[in-house]
Design a protein around this motif. Structure first.
Motif, PDB file in Angstrom:
ATOM      1  N   UNK A 421      -3.498   6.200   2.562  1.00 37.25           N
ATOM      2  CA  UNK A 421      -4.539   5.186   2.720  1.00 37.25           C
ATOM      3  C   UNK A 421      -5.560   5.281   1.596  1.00 37.25           C
ATOM      4  N   UNK A 422      -5.917   6.501   1.204  1.00 38.56           N
ATOM      5  CA  UNK A 422      -6.857   6.668   0.095  1.00 38.56           C
ATOM      6  C   UNK A 422      -6.277   6.088  -1.187  1.00 38.56           C
ATOM      7  N   UNK A 423      -4.992   6.323  -1.448  1.00 33.61           N
ATOM      8  CA  UNK A 423      -4.358   5.748  -2.635  1.00 33.61           C
ATOM      9  C   UNK A 423      -4.291   4.229  -2.557  1.00 33.61           C
ATOM     10  N   UNK A 424      -4.013   3.724  -1.376  1.00 35.40           N
ATOM     11  CA  UNK A 424      -3.970   2.270  -1.149  1.00 35.40           C
ATOM     12  C   UNK A 424      -5.327   1.656  -1.460  1.00 35.40           C
ATOM     13  N   UNK A 425      -6.385   2.279  -0.950  1.00 35.21           N
ATOM     14  CA  UNK A 425      -7.745   1.797  -1.188  1.00 35.21           C
ATOM     15  C   UNK A 425      -8.077   1.817  -2.676  1.00 35.21           C
ATOM     16  N   UNK A 426      -7.688   2.885  -3.361  1.00 35.79           N
ATOM     17  CA  UNK A 426      -7.939   2.971  -4.800  1.00 35.79           C
ATOM     18  C   UNK A 426      -7.183   1.887  -5.561  1.00 35.79           C
ATOM     19  N   UNK A 427      -5.962   1.597  -5.116  1.00 37.85           N
ATOM     20  CA  UNK A 427      -5.160   0.555  -5.782  1.00 37.85           C
ATOM     21  C   UNK A 427      -5.845  -0.807  -5.660  1.00 37.85           C
ATOM     22  N   UNK A 428      -6.346  -1.111  -4.478  1.00 37.62           N
ATOM     23  CA  UNK A 428      -7.026  -2.398  -4.259  1.00 37.62           C
ATOM     24  C   UNK A 428      -8.277  -2.492  -5.126  1.00 37.62           C
ATOM     25  N   UNK A 429      -9.089  -1.430  -5.134  1.00 39.85           N
ATOM     26  CA  UNK A 429     -10.330  -1.452  -5.909  1.00 39.85           C
ATOM     27  C   UNK A 429     -10.044  -1.525  -7.410  1.00 39.85           C
ATOM     28  N   UNK A 430      -8.993  -0.853  -7.856  1.00 36.45           N
ATOM     29  CA  UNK A 430      -8.649  -0.908  -9.277  1.00 36.45           C
ATOM     30  C   UNK A 430      -8.248  -2.316  -9.683  1.00 36.45           C
ATOM     31  N   UNK A 431      -7.571  -3.021  -8.801  1.00 37.24           N
ATOM     32  CA  UNK A 431      -7.169  -4.395  -9.106  1.00 37.24           C
ATOM     33  C   UNK A 431      -8.391  -5.271  -9.341  1.00 37.24           C
ATOM     34  N   UNK A 432      -9.435  -5.103  -8.532  1.00 42.28           N
ATOM     35  CA  UNK A 432     -10.652  -5.890  -8.729  1.00 42.28           C
ATOM     36  C   UNK A 432     -11.451  -5.382  -9.920  1.00 42.28           C
ATOM     37  N   UNK A 433     -11.369  -4.092 -10.184  1.00 45.25           N
ATOM     38  CA  UNK A 433     -12.069  -3.531 -11.342  1.00 45.25           C
ATOM     39  C   UNK A 433     -11.493  -4.114 -12.631  1.00 45.25           C
ATOM     40  N   UNK A 434     -10.186  -4.337 -12.651  1.00 47.60           N
ATOM     41  CA  UNK A 434      -9.525  -4.910 -13.829  1.00 47.60           C
ATOM     42  C   UNK A 434      -9.570  -6.427 -13.836  1.00 47.60           C
ATOM     43  N   UNK A 435     -10.130  -7.007 -12.773  1.00 44.08           N
ATOM     44  CA  UNK A 435     -10.065  -8.468 -12.577  1.00 44.08           C
ATOM     45  C   UNK A 435      -8.618  -8.941 -12.709  1.00 44.08           C
ATOM     46  N   UNK A 436      -7.740  -8.210 -12.041  1.00 45.88           N
ATOM     47  CA  UNK A 436      -6.317  -8.530 -12.080  1.00 45.88           C
ATOM     48  C   UNK A 436      -6.083  -9.920 -11.490  1.00 45.88           C
ATOM     49  N   UNK A 437      -5.362 -10.796 -12.163  1.00 41.72           N
ATOM     50  CA  UNK A 437      -5.092 -12.130 -11.600  1.00 41.72           C
ATOM     51  C   UNK A 437      -4.491 -12.014 -10.206  1.00 41.72           C
ATOM     52  N   UNK A 438      -4.848 -12.951  -9.350  1.00 36.54           N
ATOM     53  CA  UNK A 438      -4.432 -12.889  -7.945  1.00 36.54           C
ATOM     54  C   UNK A 438      -2.917 -12.903  -7.799  1.00 36.54           C
ATOM     55  N   UNK A 439      -2.211 -13.642  -8.648  1.00 37.43           N
ATOM     56  CA  UNK A 439      -0.750 -13.664  -8.525  1.00 37.43           C
ATOM     57  C   UNK A 439      -0.156 -12.292  -8.860  1.00 37.43           C
ATOM     58  N   UNK A 440      -0.742 -11.593  -9.834  1.00 31.07           N
ATOM     59  CA  UNK A 440      -0.265 -10.245 -10.141  1.00 31.07           C
ATOM     60  C   UNK A 440      -0.606  -9.277  -9.008  1.00 31.07           C
ATOM     61  N   UNK A 441      -1.768  -9.456  -8.419  1.00 33.69           N
ATOM     62  CA  UNK A 441      -2.182  -8.635  -7.286  1.00 33.69           C
ATOM     63  C   UNK A 441      -1.187  -8.759  -6.134  1.00 33.69           C
ATOM     64  N   UNK A 442      -0.825  -9.999  -5.804  1.00 30.64           N
ATOM     65  CA  UNK A 442       0.109 -10.239  -4.710  1.00 30.64           C
ATOM     66  C   UNK A 442       1.502  -9.740  -5.070  1.00 30.64           C
ATOM     67  N   UNK A 443       1.930 -10.000  -6.296  1.00 28.96           N
ATOM     68  CA  UNK A 443       3.252  -9.524  -6.722  1.00 28.96           C
ATOM     69  C   UNK A 443       3.326  -7.998  -6.612  1.00 28.96           C
ATOM     70  N   UNK A 444       2.253  -7.321  -7.003  1.00 29.84           N
ATOM     71  CA  UNK A 444       2.235  -5.872  -6.925  1.00 29.84           C
ATOM     72  C   UNK A 444       2.401  -5.362  -5.511  1.00 29.84           C
ATOM     73  N   UNK A 445       1.885  -6.100  -4.538  1.00 26.30           N
ATOM     74  CA  UNK A 445       2.023  -5.704  -3.142  1.00 26.30           C
ATOM     75  C   UNK A 445       3.406  -6.018  -2.597  1.00 26.30           C
ATOM     76  N   UNK A 446       3.864  -7.243  -2.831  1.00 24.52           N
ATOM     77  CA  UNK A 446       5.124  -7.697  -2.245  1.00 24.52           C
ATOM     78  C   UNK A 446       6.315  -6.930  -2.816  1.00 24.52           C
ATOM     79  N   UNK A 447       6.257  -6.550  -4.070  1.00 20.42           N
ATOM     80  CA  UNK A 447       7.389  -5.867  -4.718  1.00 20.42           C
ATOM     81  C   UNK A 447       7.158  -4.363  -4.870  1.00 20.42           C
ATOM     82  N   UNK A 448       6.151  -3.816  -4.189  1.00 23.60           N
ATOM     83  CA  UNK A 448       5.758  -2.415  -4.386  1.00 23.60           C
ATOM     84  C   UNK A 448       6.924  -1.463  -4.157  1.00 23.60           C
TER      85      UNK A 448
END
Length: 825
Positions: A421-448
């Motif tokens: 869960x801690x790693x999951x939380x860090x992954x989510x926060x890093x995505x916003x820290x990088x301003x990762x495009x939403x489609x890349x954010x979703x792709x990263x989750x769905x294909x993890x």
């Protein structure tokens, strides 16, 4: 007037309109619209309901009962007073529909009059059972049926229902030897006691249809039975005045090209019955208050909708709407909707409220007094745009917006493991820290894939361990489609079937795992997620193995891909994030809009369907398209909303928008998010938070799991840590919250501490009472106190001349306990 003018333009192009020129040179349009105008009746048991609508310059209304029907050949068909056409013999005829000088024509063709129409169990009987309420949840469609008789919910399992009617109860429900003695008819008609009351009166068409089915031997299906392809409803939209009625007509289209009036066998429901109600026979009636509603007609799992609008009485000059400021496309769409409803917009909010609103919405904290004063004193015309751009680049943006997504994604650490869960939380926060495009954010989750100790996104598949569990999460979060119902039966308010559900679930059939799995309440081990070389999903009723298929559109698989460890989730992600997939952009746009504007264009925000339409569909579509055009940049989406003129409206109502709660004629007040509220008190007092499993001084929106103890956050709506994601927060205020603000020892300690920020101001600067009061008001409300407030607060200092810190704490405590502090205005 906008709607009427638009309608008149349409009528001019399609023809059939009588134009009346008045003495001032204006044009007045009047037309009789008839539905349907061309019908074919087969068999003497067929019928068709006709609806006639009179379109005038300022209004449209149903006049079916007021017109006259004249048949060119009365031996072919007959028309009842309420507009129901039934055949009389084979042949063709026309019907002239007249109202004064206006008229229209209906063409009628009748064939096979000498025959009674064949009755199909699926096409005729099951729709009747659903429309009359027999197979609904409160009756025989519930889990264990009613009084020993069970049907599938809304007829989703035809084989089960057929067996229940024809083979159970020793065949007494259906009695072909003496059809009228069948329990199905005797109970439905009230001839014997029936808990559901009379559902099939003897003289009804439904009774006669079921009787003919039994007389013909109660067949499972008929020869060359067609398949239902679609249903249409008339009218699809209506502008009505209070207490007006309108008959709906529902027509089903079949694979053999035939059409049938199924109004009497359709189930109707209004999403706003207070505004517009609807009867079992499809008669809608507008209520006494203005608003809008969507009427759903459901027939055999197919759905059609009618949108109804009731404008506010009175008129607003068109020039008023033309003169409203427009900063971007959002304003255009909102003003257009307000014009249709006859609603006016509130005045712009004061600068002090705008700056507080922007800070809360974008970075989740209150502005400092210096930041407030800088904005208020700025005279530049583009100062709001500049502030928005500046806020979007602040580090607080990351934790504020990531914290919203942790509600939707973060599982219980005692189920999947604390480190995961801690790693999951860090992954989510890093995505916003990088301003990762939403489609890349979703792709990263769905294909993890990979280790839950190295790739936090893979924790999604550690928590959701079966294809059906992943399906409900992914479809709801990223497509705004709630498929939970379709897992067990046909969705009652949508077109999704069990086959749709499990075909979508098949995309996740090959999710493989290596590791020791789950062992709650510890689950501390590592697990590796991968794409397996095999795996399938079967239909729970038929047992058929289903190929992966999206909910709409198509995804092509080669034979090699189907038989290898090719990433099916990758194919799904390609389809989901495609710019042609409008659902993907719209559901995220709706989430952000709800966060910024206090209410989603669709509520709940992740329940997009025809029977739960957006309050402003053009605006939602435009936001989704803009989001896609900006390469799914979440900051760009937030920015365009914050820079719109509509965003800056005051929450104070006008006499023509006081009842509006969904069209954004004013800003809607909402309670501050739990984390924002707690951090606001922390910032004002300068007394840091102390959370377990977090560094001292951490902000509450940086907490990595809801298992971290905080009575304040729990009281103000933080999700239960045992609740499965996605978690929805309720924005309502409660008595418990009020009592907590008044009595919390933790808050009392922060407010009264002799070393808090206000106390230091008094110690270090020897500030005058007026300066202290002004500082407290700027900290809490982002505004100066008015003269009355200043005078009241002065008296508190005068009553405590030797204890200015106490006086300041009394004022601060009072302000924290007001709606102006706890609400975003």
């Amino acid at each position: 007037m906008f709607f009427r003018r638009f309608l008149i333009l349409i009528l001019l192009f399609v023809g059939g309109t009588d134009l009346i020129v008045d003495g001032t040179g204006g044009v007045e349009a009047a037309e009789l619209e008839v539905f349907p105008t061309d019908l074919k009746l087969r068999y003497r048991t067929d019928l068709q309901r006709i609806v006639v609508v009179l379109h005038e310059q300022d209004h449209s209304r149903e006049v079916t009962n007021d017109v006259t029907f004249e048949l060119s050949d009365a031996s072919i068909a007959k028309v009842s007073e309420n507009g129901i056409i039934r055949p009389s013999s084979n042949g063709n005829t026309t019907i002239q529909v007249k109202l004064g000088d206006l008229q229209n024509e209906i063409r009628v063709g009748v064939t096979d009059y000498e025959l009674e129409g064949p009755v199909s169990f699926e096409l005729h009987i099951q729709p009747i059972l659903a429309a009359r309420g027999c197979s609904t949840g409160p009756c025989h469609g519930k889990a264990r049926g009613q009084n020993g008789f069970q049907l599938s919910l809304l007829g989703f399992d035809s084989e089960f229902d057929f067996n229940a009617l024809t083979r159970e109860a020793r065949g007494r429900r259906i009695f072909p030897a003496s059809p009228k003695e069948s329990l199905l008819l005797k109970k439905g008609a009230g001839h014997v006691p029936h808990g559901g009351g009379i559902r099939l009166p003897d003289d009804s068409d439904d009774y006669q249809t079921i009787l003919r089915w039994i007389q013909s031997g109660a067949p499972r299906e008929i020869e060359e039975e067609p398949v239902l392809e679609s249903v249409e409803i008339f009218p699809t939209d209506r502008v009505m005045i209070p207490m007006e009625t309108q008959q709906l007509v529902v027509v089903a289209s079949y694979s053999d090209g035939s059409k049938r009036d199924v109004t009497g066998q359709s189930a109707f429901q209004s999403n706003e019955s207070v505004v517009v109600g609807v009867s079992d026979q499809g008669v809608i009636k507008s209520g006494p208050i203005p608003g809008e509603a969507t009427i759903m007609a459901r027939f055999m799992g197919a759905i059609a909708t009618c949108r109804v609008l009731i404008p506010l009485a009175g008129s607003v000059p068109e020039q008023y709407y033309a003169d409203l400021p427009r900063n971007n496309f959002i304003d255009d769409n909102v003003w257009n909707k307000l014009q249709l409803l006859g609603i006016t917009a509130s005045d712009p909010a004061e600068d002090s409220k705008i700056v507080r609103r922007l800070f809360i919405d974008i970075i989740g904290r209150l502005p400092t007094p210096e930041e407030t004063q800088q904005y208020v004193n700025d005279t530049a015309a583009d100062k709001r745009d500049k502030l928005v751009d500046w806020l979007l680049e602040q580090p607080e943006y990351v934790d504020h917006w990531a914290n919203k997504w942790t509600d939707l994604l973060r599982p219980n650490p005692y189920r999947v493991g604390i480190k995961a869960v801690l790693n999951y939380d860090n992954w989510i926060r890093q995505a916003f820290r990088e301003n990762r495009p939403y489609d890349e954010f979703v792709r990263g989750l769905v294909t993890a894939e990979g280790s839950t100790f190295r790739n936090g996104a893979s924790t999604l598949f550690r928590d959701r361990r079966s294809p059906d569990e992943v399906t409900t999460l992914v479809s709801q979060l990223f497509l705004g489609i709630r498929l939970d119902c379709a897992k067990c039966h046909h969705h009652p308010f949508e077109r999704w079937s069990q086959e749709d559900f499990y075909s979508f679930a098949a995309f996740f059939a090959r999710v493989g795992r290596k590791g020791t799995g789950l062992s709650p309440p510890i689950s501390g081990s590592e697990e590796v997620i991968m794409e397996a070389s095999s795996g399938s999903v079967s239909h729970p009723l038929t047992g058929a193995v289903l190929s992966p298929r999206p909910l709409y559109g198509t995804v092509e698989f080669s034979e090699t891909e189907l038989q290898s460890d090719y990433s099916m989730r990758g194919k799904l992600a390609d389809w989901m994030v495609s710019k042609e997939n409008s659902y993907f952009g719209k559901v995220m746009a709706n989430r952000v809009w709800a966060d910024m504007m206090g209410r989603g264009l669709v509520e709940p925000v992740d329940d997009l369907r025809a029977t739960n339409p957006a309050t402003n569909e053009p605006l939602l579509s435009a936001l989704g398209e803009y989001f896609a055009e900006q390469q799914y940049d979440i900051k760009e989406l937030i920015g365009v909303i914050a820079k719109s003129y509509v965003y800056g409206l005051s929450s104070e109502p006008t006499d023509r928008n006081i009842a509006d709660t969904r069209n954004y004629s004013r800003h809607y007040r909402v309670r501050l998010r739990a984390e924002v509220l707690l951090d606001a008190i922390t910032d004002i007092t300068g007394m840091p938070n102390s959370f377990s499993a977090m560094p001292y001084g951490s902000r509450s929106n940086q907490i990595w799991t809801h298992r971290v103890t905080s009575l304040f956050l729990d009281t103000f709506g933080r999700p239960d840590p045992n609740q499965d994601p996605p978690c929805e927060r309720t924005p309502d205020s409660t008595v418990t919250q009020i009592l907590h603000l008044m009595n919390s020892p933790e808050l009392h300690a922060k407010v009264t501490d002799s070393s808090n920020a206000i106390a230091k101001l008094i110690d270090n600067q020897k500030a005058e009472p007026a300066e202290i009061i002004e500082r407290i008001y700027l900290l809490c409300y982002s505004r100066q106190p008015d003269s009355e407030e200043l005078e009241i607060c002065r008296k508190i200092f005068e009553e405590n001349p030797a204890k200015p810190k106490d006086a300041a704490s009394y004022i601060l405590w009072a302000l924290i306990n007001t709606p102006e502090f706890t609400l975003k205005d």
